[in-house]
Design an enzyme around this catalytic site. Sequence first.
Site, mmCIF file in Angstrom:
data_model
loop_
_atom_site.group_PDB
_atom_site.id
_atom_site.type_symbol
_atom_site.label_atom_id
_atom_site.label_comp_id
_atom_site.label_asym_id
_atom_site.label_seq_id
_atom_site.Cartn_x
_atom_site.Cartn_y
_atom_site.Cartn_z
ATOM 1 N N ASP A 48 -73.792 1.511 51.343
ATOM 2 C CA ASP A 48 -73.327 0.502 52.190
ATOM 3 C C ASP A 48 -71.997 0.916 52.818
ATOM 4 O O ASP A 48 -71.307 1.716 52.518
ATOM 5 C CB ASP A 48 -73.050 -1.168 51.204
ATOM 6 C CG ASP A 48 -71.908 -0.839 50.104
ATOM 7 O OD1 ASP A 48 -72.076 0.344 49.497
ATOM 8 O OD2 ASP A 48 -71.165 -1.467 50.225
ATOM 9 N N GLU A 106 -71.156 -0.882 47.066
ATOM 10 C CA GLU A 106 -69.914 -0.472 46.480
ATOM 11 C C GLU A 106 -68.701 -1.117 47.126
ATOM 12 O O GLU A 106 -67.574 -1.721 46.343
ATOM 13 C CB GLU A 106 -69.643 0.949 46.502
ATOM 14 C CG GLU A 106 -68.602 1.549 45.832
ATOM 15 C CD GLU A 106 -67.135 1.686 46.811
ATOM 16 O OE1 GLU A 106 -66.225 2.120 46.247
ATOM 17 O OE2 GLU A 106 -66.984 1.202 47.981
HETATM 18 ZN ZN LIG Z 1 -66.201 4.518 49.809
#
Ligand SMILES: [Zn+2]
Length: 419
Positions: free
Chosen positions: A89, A184
Amino acid sequence: MTATPPFDFAHDVTACFLRYVVIDTQSDPASPTCPSTEKQKDLGRVLAQELRDLGLRDAHLDEHGYVYATIPATSDKKVPVICFCSHMDTSPDCSGKNVKPQIVKNYRGGDIVLPVDTTQVIRVADNPALKDQIGHDIITTDGTTLLGADNKAGLAEIMDAARFLVANPQIRHGTIKILFTPDEEIGRGVDKVDLTKLGADFAYTMDGETAGYVEDETFSADGAVITIEGVSAHPGFAKGKMEHAIKIAAAIVERLPKDTCSPETTDGKQGFLHPIGISGALEKATLSLIVRDFTDDGLAEKEALLQSIVDDVMTAYPHSTATLEIKPQYRNMKQVIDRYPQMVEYAVEAIQRAGLKPVRSSIRGGTDGSRLSFMGLPCPNIFAGEHAFHGRTEWVSVQDMEKAVQTIVHLAMIWEERA
Ligand SMILES: [Zn+2]
């Protein structure tokens, strides 16, 4: 293709990188699903297919948006299973849609003006690391989006290292696991990871900044929520009665340390108290903060300071209450990684073998690795070459990405040599 040291790597990392950054994978903290945005699976499917095309037959994207794959061992020795991990992401802070990368070939120094939005300038003053990039090829955006080198540089590096290892079976290594995670950037990158299925003993995230760096320390992090119950009264008849929750919250904020203990006044190993949200009305208000430090004692000190500020403010409001609730978020991964000093030693040696000067450093933030470490998979962070991430002036150099690929390959070999 076969190779013996020094290898002819014939890198493919830039082509991989340019394929991945045009796929929009922005995560969304407001979404309750995993992955938080379905479009992250668009990239996950591409990665899983590319891994299968390399011959990694177990490569797959699972229903939560994680990609798993195995590079089988080429050594008969009993080598610990190591994993390389990156996230798919990109940050919710800046658009990742219609990314149009450009390559500034053979960079000669100076500021880089981005071509479409020319107000966006990658300045040497803000990016001292540019001084080490003379002669390199620098990838930027057109100035209208982020680049997504955080962390698609890591994905591309792991993919290129996998390609190289599969093409060179004469290179001895143990079983290597590949893990690509969603979400993340919104702190949920390991929520649905299946560590039993992964089956790794040690892991490395490829998500660091400057070439040569390896990071085995992160912040320890808590969240703090102060809930204030004031005393409401009609404003026309409030004299001596009203205790205003908003004013109590404001008084607490006003007493937070100003010259120390805040993000804007600290660096290095110093921690801070940092308000991140405030909401309320006359009767009730809520103040949210984050607490950061590198040690548990440092966290406890800052939380005690916060409690004393609250207690002190509340002496002026005898009929109101304020409760402080602390919620643990993540812990400095050094507490775990220090038990396995070979992890960082081998990484340092791999960086050296790749021709770079290794630097051990700490991160003023958290990584997937900090949580993985406490879930039983020790996981320091290795450079990926990404710079100025989460914004439109993000950049990465081709040569740094190639050094990261070489670091991965050497690291796999060192684990086998020492087994
Ligand atoms: Zn990163």
